[in-house]
Design a protein around this motif. Structure first.
Motif, PDB file in Angstrom:
ATOM      1  N   VAL A   5      -1.486   8.281  -4.681  1.00  0.00           N
ATOM      2  CA  VAL A   5      -2.583   9.208  -4.360  1.00  0.00           C
ATOM      3  C   VAL A   5      -2.025  10.604  -4.112  1.00  0.00           C
ATOM      4  CG1 VAL A   5      -4.439   9.717  -2.737  1.00  0.00           C
ATOM      5  CG2 VAL A   5      -4.005   7.351  -3.421  1.00  0.00           C
ATOM      6  N   LEU A   6      -0.901  10.688  -3.387  1.00  0.00           N
ATOM      7  CA  LEU A   6      -0.262  11.987  -3.137  1.00  0.00           C
ATOM      8  C   LEU A   6       0.206  12.623  -4.445  1.00  0.00           C
ATOM      9  CD1 LEU A   6       1.893  11.195   0.040  1.00  0.00           C
ATOM     10  CD2 LEU A   6      -0.224  12.509  -0.066  1.00  0.00           C
ATOM     11  N   LYS A   7       0.768  11.802  -5.319  1.00  0.00           N
ATOM     12  CA  LYS A   7       1.237  12.309  -6.613  1.00  0.00           C
ATOM     13  C   LYS A   7       0.077  12.894  -7.406  1.00  0.00           C
ATOM     14  CE  LYS A   7       4.059  12.693 -10.205  1.00  0.00           C
ATOM     15  NZ  LYS A   7       5.168  13.685 -10.228  1.00  0.00           N
ATOM     16  N   PHE A   8      -1.078  12.224  -7.364  1.00  0.00           N
ATOM     17  CA  PHE A   8      -2.247  12.707  -8.094  1.00  0.00           C
ATOM     18  C   PHE A   8      -2.796  13.997  -7.470  1.00  0.00           C
ATOM     19  CE2 PHE A   8      -6.877  12.833  -8.629  1.00  0.00           C
ATOM     20  CZ  PHE A   8      -6.958  12.857 -10.013  1.00  0.00           C
ATOM     21  N   ILE A   9      -2.860  14.047  -6.140  1.00  0.00           N
ATOM     22  CA  ILE A   9      -3.409  15.222  -5.455  1.00  0.00           C
ATOM     23  C   ILE A   9      -2.512  16.439  -5.653  1.00  0.00           C
ATOM     24  CG2 ILE A   9      -3.902  16.170  -3.163  1.00  0.00           C
ATOM     25  CD1 ILE A   9      -6.067  14.346  -4.164  1.00  0.00           C
ATOM     26  N   TYR A  10      -1.202  16.207  -5.686  1.00  0.00           N
ATOM     27  CA  TYR A  10      -0.257  17.323  -5.833  1.00  0.00           C
ATOM     28  C   TYR A  10       0.376  17.328  -7.225  1.00  0.00           C
ATOM     29  CZ  TYR A  10      -0.541  18.192  -0.814  1.00  0.00           C
ATOM     30  OH  TYR A  10      -0.986  18.504   0.450  1.00  0.00           O
ATOM     31  N   VAL A  11      -0.381  16.928  -8.224  1.00  0.00           N
ATOM     32  CA  VAL A  11       0.176  16.796  -9.571  1.00  0.00           C
ATOM     33  C   VAL A  11       0.695  18.122 -10.112  1.00  0.00           C
ATOM     34  CG1 VAL A  11      -2.090  17.114 -10.668  1.00  0.00           C
ATOM     35  CG2 VAL A  11      -0.280  15.842 -11.868  1.00  0.00           C
ATOM     36  N   ARG A  12       0.091  19.232  -9.734  1.00  0.00           N
ATOM     37  CA  ARG A  12       0.514  20.534 -10.252  1.00  0.00           C
ATOM     38  C   ARG A  12       1.771  21.056  -9.554  1.00  0.00           C
ATOM     39  NH1 ARG A  12      -4.565  24.476 -10.448  1.00  0.00           N
ATOM     40  NH2 ARG A  12      -2.988  25.745 -11.529  1.00  0.00           N
ATOM     41  N   ARG A  13       2.194  20.417  -8.478  1.00  0.00           N
ATOM     42  CA  ARG A  13       3.391  20.865  -7.755  1.00  0.00           C
ATOM     43  C   ARG A  13       4.676  20.317  -8.373  1.00  0.00           C
ATOM     44  NH1 ARG A  13       2.418  25.034  -4.553  1.00  0.00           N
ATOM     45  NH2 ARG A  13       4.094  24.414  -3.153  1.00  0.00           N
ATOM     46  N   LYS A  14       4.563  19.384  -9.307  1.00  0.00           N
ATOM     47  CA  LYS A  14       5.716  18.845 -10.046  1.00  0.00           C
ATOM     48  C   LYS A  14       6.723  18.127  -9.141  1.00  0.00           C
ATOM     49  CE  LYS A  14       4.046  20.729 -13.770  1.00  0.00           C
ATOM     50  NZ  LYS A  14       3.347  19.899 -14.767  1.00  0.00           N
ATOM     51  N   LEU A  71       0.806  -1.220   0.000  1.00  0.00           N
ATOM     52  CA  LEU A  71       0.000   0.000   0.000  1.00  0.00           C
ATOM     53  C   LEU A  71       0.842   1.275   0.000  1.00  0.00           C
ATOM     54  CD1 LEU A  71      -2.957  -0.842   2.410  1.00  0.00           C
ATOM     55  CD2 LEU A  71      -3.139  -0.112   0.036  1.00  0.00           C
ATOM     56  N   ILE A  72       2.111   1.180   0.371  1.00  0.00           N
ATOM     57  CA  ILE A  72       2.961   2.379   0.416  1.00  0.00           C
ATOM     58  C   ILE A  72       3.038   3.074  -0.948  1.00  0.00           C
ATOM     59  CG2 ILE A  72       5.328   3.203   0.750  1.00  0.00           C
ATOM     60  CD1 ILE A  72       3.951   2.738   3.343  1.00  0.00           C
ATOM     61  N   PRO A  73       3.425   2.370  -2.035  1.00  0.00           N
ATOM     62  CA  PRO A  73       3.451   3.049  -3.336  1.00  0.00           C
ATOM     63  C   PRO A  73       2.075   3.511  -3.796  1.00  0.00           C
ATOM     64  CG  PRO A  73       3.864   0.690  -3.598  1.00  0.00           C
ATOM     65  CD  PRO A  73       3.939   0.979  -2.134  1.00  0.00           C
ATOM     66  N   LEU A  74       1.017   2.828  -3.354  1.00  0.00           N
ATOM     67  CA  LEU A  74      -0.331   3.257  -3.711  1.00  0.00           C
ATOM     68  C   LEU A  74      -0.670   4.570  -3.007  1.00  0.00           C
ATOM     69  CD1 LEU A  74      -2.859   2.512  -5.300  1.00  0.00           C
ATOM     70  CD2 LEU A  74      -3.667   1.265  -3.304  1.00  0.00           C
ATOM     71  N   VAL A 102       5.952  19.525   3.965  1.00  0.00           N
ATOM     72  CA  VAL A 102       6.568  18.889   2.799  1.00  0.00           C
ATOM     73  C   VAL A 102       6.133  19.550   1.493  1.00  0.00           C
ATOM     74  CG1 VAL A 102       6.666  16.740   1.447  1.00  0.00           C
ATOM     75  CG2 VAL A 102       6.899  16.666   3.947  1.00  0.00           C
ATOM     76  N   TYR A 103       4.839  19.929   1.396  1.00  0.00           N
ATOM     77  CA  TYR A 103       4.325  20.423   0.123  1.00  0.00           C
ATOM     78  C   TYR A 103       4.139  21.935   0.082  1.00  0.00           C
ATOM     79  CZ  TYR A 103       3.554  15.450  -0.425  1.00  0.00           C
ATOM     80  OH  TYR A 103       3.746  14.101  -0.490  1.00  0.00           O
ATOM     81  N   GLY A 104       4.245  22.587   1.231  1.00  0.00           N
ATOM     82  CA  GLY A 104       4.315  24.041   1.272  1.00  0.00           C
ATOM     83  C   GLY A 104       3.097  24.793   0.775  1.00  0.00           C
ATOM     84  N   LEU A 138       8.693  14.936  -7.645  1.00  0.00           N
ATOM     85  CA  LEU A 138       9.021  13.597  -8.126  1.00  0.00           C
ATOM     86  C   LEU A 138       8.301  12.552  -7.286  1.00  0.00           C
ATOM     87  CD1 LEU A 138      12.875  13.965  -8.735  1.00  0.00           C
ATOM     88  CD2 LEU A 138      11.039  13.984 -10.436  1.00  0.00           C
ATOM     89  N   TYR A 139       8.012  11.415  -7.905  1.00  0.00           N
ATOM     90  CA  TYR A 139       7.292  10.348  -7.216  1.00  0.00           C
ATOM     91  C   TYR A 139       8.058   9.848  -5.993  1.00  0.00           C
ATOM     92  CZ  TYR A 139       4.888   5.864  -6.603  1.00  0.00           C
ATOM     93  OH  TYR A 139       4.201   4.797  -6.090  1.00  0.00           O
ATOM     94  N   ILE A 140       9.409   9.860  -6.060  1.00  0.00           N
ATOM     95  CA  ILE A 140      10.223   9.372  -4.953  1.00  0.00           C
ATOM     96  C   ILE A 140       9.984  10.197  -3.688  1.00  0.00           C
ATOM     97  CG2 ILE A 140      12.211  10.787  -5.602  1.00  0.00           C
ATOM     98  CD1 ILE A 140      12.244   7.272  -3.986  1.00  0.00           C
ATOM     99  N   LYS A 141       9.675  11.482  -3.852  1.00  0.00           N
ATOM    100  CA  LYS A 141       9.401  12.321  -2.686  1.00  0.00           C
ATOM    101  C   LYS A 141       8.141  11.841  -1.973  1.00  0.00           C
ATOM    102  CE  LYS A 141       8.896  17.106  -1.159  1.00  0.00           C
ATOM    103  NZ  LYS A 141       9.049  18.529  -1.533  1.00  0.00           N
ATOM    104  N   HIS A 142       7.134  11.465  -2.727  1.00  0.00           N
ATOM    105  CA  HIS A 142       5.908  10.962  -2.132  1.00  0.00           C
ATOM    106  C   HIS A 142       6.135   9.595  -1.466  1.00  0.00           C
ATOM    107  CE1 HIS A 142       3.897  14.231  -4.128  1.00  0.00           C
ATOM    108  NE2 HIS A 142       4.229  13.780  -5.329  1.00  0.00           N
ATOM    109  N   ILE A 143       7.006   8.783  -2.052  1.00  0.00           N
ATOM    110  CA  ILE A 143       7.337   7.492  -1.457  1.00  0.00           C
ATOM    111  C   ILE A 143       7.989   7.693  -0.090  1.00  0.00           C
ATOM    112  CG2 ILE A 143       8.928   5.531  -1.602  1.00  0.00           C
ATOM    113  CD1 ILE A 143       6.640   4.968  -3.327  1.00  0.00           C
ATOM    114  N   VAL A 144       8.989   8.579  -0.044  1.00  0.00           N
ATOM    115  CA  VAL A 144       9.693   8.851   1.216  1.00  0.00           C
ATOM    116  C   VAL A 144       8.734   9.412   2.259  1.00  0.00           C
ATOM    117  CG1 VAL A 144      11.511  10.246   2.289  1.00  0.00           C
ATOM    118  CG2 VAL A 144      11.913   9.152   0.072  1.00  0.00           C
ATOM    119  N   HIS A 145       7.886  10.339   1.834  1.00  0.00           N
ATOM    120  CA  HIS A 145       6.907  10.917   2.757  1.00  0.00           C
ATOM    121  C   HIS A 145       5.956   9.830   3.275  1.00  0.00           C
ATOM    122  CE1 HIS A 145       3.434  13.948   3.488  1.00  0.00           C
ATOM    123  NE2 HIS A 145       4.150  13.771   4.575  1.00  0.00           N
TER     124      HIS A 145
END
Length: 392
Positions: free
Chosen positions: A275-284, A268-271, A352-354, A286-293
């Motif tokens: 979801v974070l990547k989709f919600i913050y898609v306009r913030r550009k 579920l972690i990458p999933l 994290v997302y400011g 990287l996917y790895i940042k969402h994984i770490v978070h």
């Protein structure tokens, strides 16, 4: 992983001379490690190398516990030398959390119920001794002997358990006697009249006389399950067999389900990161940042919920606090841990997302609802897969 500190001057495999900085033998390739060490040294190296519990854990503790999002931001900035890797942190905290769940569930008696006498001892509520079905079948003098003498001697002229119970009720009050627990001596309780669940356990074990289909017929009597054509004959037979295995050994099935939970949560972690990547898609980002978070917030949730569960079911117990409303305290602790984790995750979103607090609050709730849905779906699938492939 850290380089090994236990070095040898010669290779124990081929006898080639080794310099102090060699991690491997240049002649045969064997690891340069002296295995003639104490057990404590081996355990320390295992903890340091595989769990990462060393100075990095100490440096990471404060930002991890009280500065939500700090470790994620530092990792993205490349400041990782003095901080534990997010995967190691997740591994340690998930190990603690799932061990806690297994430990707590091991105390729940899900053993098979036989039509035999059982022996009980330890902390028991007096109310249960007075009104419990099995206790009602025990003679009054045996119940009195099971109670500690020091407690009985508080009152004069006590000859029966009923006298003792009434005397103690008058002394501490009706409300308190309902929660009052004592450490009783080992006492044998006779069986009570067989209930439905006891009957199903008994029938499931009687394989010589009762087939799987006959067992399911008794289990699903009047439900229409036996007439269902949803499964083909082979699947139907497997389904019946699996249900019977669970009734034969529900403890084993419980352990099997729990054993698969860590893998489910890790998937579920990458999933969650998606979801974070989709919600913050306009913030550009990287996917790895969402994984770490995701790894960091899950690690904090595991730690907090694990400690909360230990408080609820190992600290706040009738034996430790006989005069407290244990249920209310456990509910309160559960609410506090949920609010603490939710607040931590929300603040980490801010850091994290400011983005502003209101926009972040909306996104935080969207992520929470979507993730809760995925949790429900994945847990249902995990239980179904565990059921279908359980070997008993």
């Amino acid at each position: 992983m850290k380089p090994k500190k236990r070095k040898s001057a010669i290779c124990h495999n081929c006898g080639h001379s080794l310099e102090e900085n060699y991690n491997f033998c240049p002649n045969c390739g064997q690891s340069n490690s002296d295995n003639n060490v104490t057990f404590s040294t081996l355990m320390k190296e295992f903890i340091d190398n595989y769990l990462g519990i060393d100075s990095k854990m100490a440096h990471s503790a404060i930002p991890f516990l009280i500065k939500p999002g700090n470790l994620t931001n530092r990792f993205q900035e490349g400041k990782i030398k003095h901080f534990i890797h997010p995967i190691r942190l997740y591994f340690v905290m998930s190990l603690f959390y799932f061990f806690t769940i297994s430990f707590l569930l091991s105390g729940i008696d899900l053993r098979l119920i036989d039509d035999e006498d059982i022996k009980v001892s330890g902390d028991t509520r007096l109310m249960q001794m007075n009104t419990g079905e099995r206790w009602k079948l025990v003679t009054d003098d045996i119940k009195l002997k099971a109670v500690p003498d020091s407690l009985v001697n508080l009152f004069s002229g006590i000859e029966t358990f009923d006298q003792f119970y009434d005397s103690l009720s008058s002394k501490i009050g009706i409300d308190s006697i309902e929660k009052f627990s004592v450490s009783i001596k080992p006492t044998t309780l006779p069986p009570v009249e067989e209930r439905k669940v006891e009957k199903f356990h008994r029938l499931a074990r009687d394989k010589r006389r009762i087939s799987d289909e006959a067992f399911m017929d008794s289990l699903a009597y009047g439900s229409g399950l036996m007439e269902s054509n949803f499964l083909d004959p082979d699947q139907r037979a497997h389904f019946f067999s699996q249900v019977r295995k669970i009734f034969e050994n529900d403890e084993g099935f419980k352990g099997f389900v729990l054993g698969n939970l860590p893998l489910m949560m890790f998937i579920l972690i990458p999933l969650f990161a998606g979801v974070l990547k989709f919600i913050y898609v306009r913030r550009k980002h990287l996917y790895i940042k969402h994984i770490v978070h995701s790894l960091h917030v899950h690690s904090f949730a595991y730690l907090t919920y694990g400690l909360g569960l230990l408080l609820m079911f190992k600290v706040f117990t009738p034996g430790n606090f006989p005069n407290l409303d244990i249920t209310s305290w456990r509910v309160t602790i559960g609410i506090i841990t949920f609010v603490l984790v939710s607040t931590y995750v929300y603040i980490s979103f801010l850091k994290v997302y400011g983005q502003g607090w209101f926009k972040t609050l909306i996104k935080f709730n969207i992520v929470g609802y979507v993730y809760s849905f995925f949790l429900f779906v994945f847990f249902s699938l995990e239980v179904f897969i565990s059921f279908w492939y359980y070997n008993g």
